[in-house]
Design an enzyme around this catalytic site. Structure first.
Site, PDB file in Angstrom:
ATOM      1  N   ASP A  31     -30.613 -60.294 -26.713  1.00  0.00           N
ATOM      2  CA  ASP A  31     -29.574 -61.179 -26.183  1.00  0.00           C
ATOM      3  C   ASP A  31     -30.096 -62.605 -26.194  1.00  0.00           C
ATOM      4  O   ASP A  31     -31.075 -62.916 -25.498  1.00  0.00           O
ATOM      5  CB  ASP A  31     -29.232 -60.763 -24.750  1.00  0.00           C
ATOM      6  CG  ASP A  31     -28.434 -59.476 -24.714  1.00  0.00           C
ATOM      7  OD1 ASP A  31     -27.360 -59.436 -25.341  1.00  0.00           O
ATOM      8  OD2 ASP A  31     -28.895 -58.510 -24.069  1.00  0.00           O
ATOM      9  N   ASP A 171     -21.082 -53.125 -25.486  1.00  0.00           N
ATOM     10  CA  ASP A 171     -22.215 -53.775 -24.807  1.00  0.00           C
ATOM     11  C   ASP A 171     -21.841 -54.179 -23.383  1.00  0.00           C
ATOM     12  O   ASP A 171     -20.960 -55.006 -23.186  1.00  0.00           O
ATOM     13  CB  ASP A 171     -22.595 -55.019 -25.629  1.00  0.00           C
ATOM     14  CG  ASP A 171     -23.804 -55.752 -25.080  1.00  0.00           C
ATOM     15  OD1 ASP A 171     -24.475 -55.236 -24.167  1.00  0.00           O
ATOM     16  OD2 ASP A 171     -24.077 -56.867 -25.578  1.00  0.00           O
TER      17      ASP A 171
HETATM   18  C1  DX5 Z   1     -24.663 -59.193 -21.459  1.00  0.00           C
HETATM   19  C2  DX5 Z   1     -25.536 -58.761 -22.597  1.00  0.00           C
HETATM   20  C3  DX5 Z   1     -25.829 -57.302 -22.603  1.00  0.00           C
HETATM   21  C4  DX5 Z   1     -26.575 -56.815 -21.407  1.00  0.00           C
HETATM   22  C5  DX5 Z   1     -26.555 -55.324 -21.322  1.00  0.00           C
HETATM   23  O1  DX5 Z   1     -24.375 -60.530 -21.624  1.00  0.00           O
HETATM   24  O2  DX5 Z   1     -24.940 -59.088 -23.824  1.00  0.00           O
HETATM   25  O3  DX5 Z   1     -26.518 -56.953 -23.807  1.00  0.00           O
HETATM   26  O4  DX5 Z   1     -27.891 -57.244 -21.385  1.00  0.00           O
HETATM   27  O5  DX5 Z   1     -27.154 -54.998 -20.133  1.00  0.00           O
HETATM   28  P1  DX5 Z   1     -26.566 -53.903 -19.130  1.00  0.00           P
HETATM   29  O6  DX5 Z   1     -26.655 -52.592 -19.852  1.00  0.00           O
HETATM   30  O7  DX5 Z   1     -27.464 -53.996 -17.969  1.00  0.00           O
HETATM   31  O8  DX5 Z   1     -25.150 -54.290 -18.838  1.00  0.00           O
HETATM   32 ZN    ZN Z   2     -25.767 -58.188 -25.641  1.00  0.00          ZN
END
Ligand code: DX5
Ligand code: ZN
Length: 208
Positions: A31, A171
């Site tokens: 990310d 996601d």
């Molecule tokens: C949110 C990100 C995700 C996030 C996923 O902005 O794009 O990739 O890190 O994390 P979890 O699974 O904790 O929602």
């Molecule tokens: Zn992400």
């Protein structure tokens, strides 16, 4: 089901990357945030690229940035499978997608929860992957938005209708409970559910 593990919520990055390398996660989801497209900001590329020392996994790069062209060449130089940019950007999307392709990397678009699936239409022929956001982008650990289930179904119909082979990835907020809303996806991106678990492989197994 393919699993892409996000390390955004990791409090001990090196240790967690080494542990993830011992699992069968299919990708490491990176990310990247610029403090503009989303409020948070991730470390600069010169630090981020050091992750190659700790993982041999292919990378799935999610650019949550206003100006993706500044980032594409850098992230394409890593062990990268996908680079995904956001559909909501006020830029020449097609030009950025073609730049990713020219680097020999599979390209994709991410859609925020309130962006309509039909807005993807003009870009479908170019897309290898579509990232459906099931939380507002910008932070890990948020709760899965239930309306994502219908959005995935709508996307699946659209892909079939236009003979697109783009993969569907989802996601945000993915756990062993919320995965049931995403059975039509190809890839589940999961961060805190895997990283906060005692044993990463057990968590990954429960998502497949
Ligand atoms: C949110 C990100 C995700 C996030 C996923 O902005 O794009 O990739 O890190 O994390 P979890 O699974 O904790 O929602
Ligand atoms: Zn992400």
């Amino acid at each position: 089901m393919l699993i892409s593990t996000s390390f955004l919520s990791s409090k001990n990055l090196i240790q967690d990357l080494k542990k993830l390398d011992q699992t069968d996660t299919d990708f490491i989801h990176m990310d990247i945030m610029d403090g503009k497209f989303v409020r948070n900001k991730t470390m600069p590329f010169k630090e981020m690229r050091n992750i190659y020392k700790y993982t041999s996994k292919r990378l799935d790069v999610h650019l949550m940035v206003q100006n993706p062209e500044r980032y594409i060449l850098d992230y394409a130089s890593l062990n990268t499978e996908y680079i995904v940019i956001h559909l909501e950007l006020d830029i020449d999307i097609e030009k950025s997608l073609k730049l990713i392709k020219r680097c020999g990397i599979q390209c994709g678009l991410a859609v925020r929860p309130d962006t309509e699936i039909k807005e993807l239409l003009p870009y479908l022929p170019l897309l290898d992957i579509i990232l459906v956001m099931s939380v507002e982008p910008g932070a890990g650990g948020q709760a899965f938005l239930r309306e994502t289930e219908n959005k995935i179904k709508e996307l699946k119909v659209l892909l079939r209708e236009y003979h697109s082979h783009a993969k569907i990835s989802v996601d945000g907020g993915i756990t062993d409970l919320t995965k049931s809303y995403c059975s039509e996806c190809d890839i589940l991106v999961s961060g805190s559910y895997i990283i906060n678990g005692n044993d990463f492989q057990t968590q990954i197994d429960s998502l497949r």
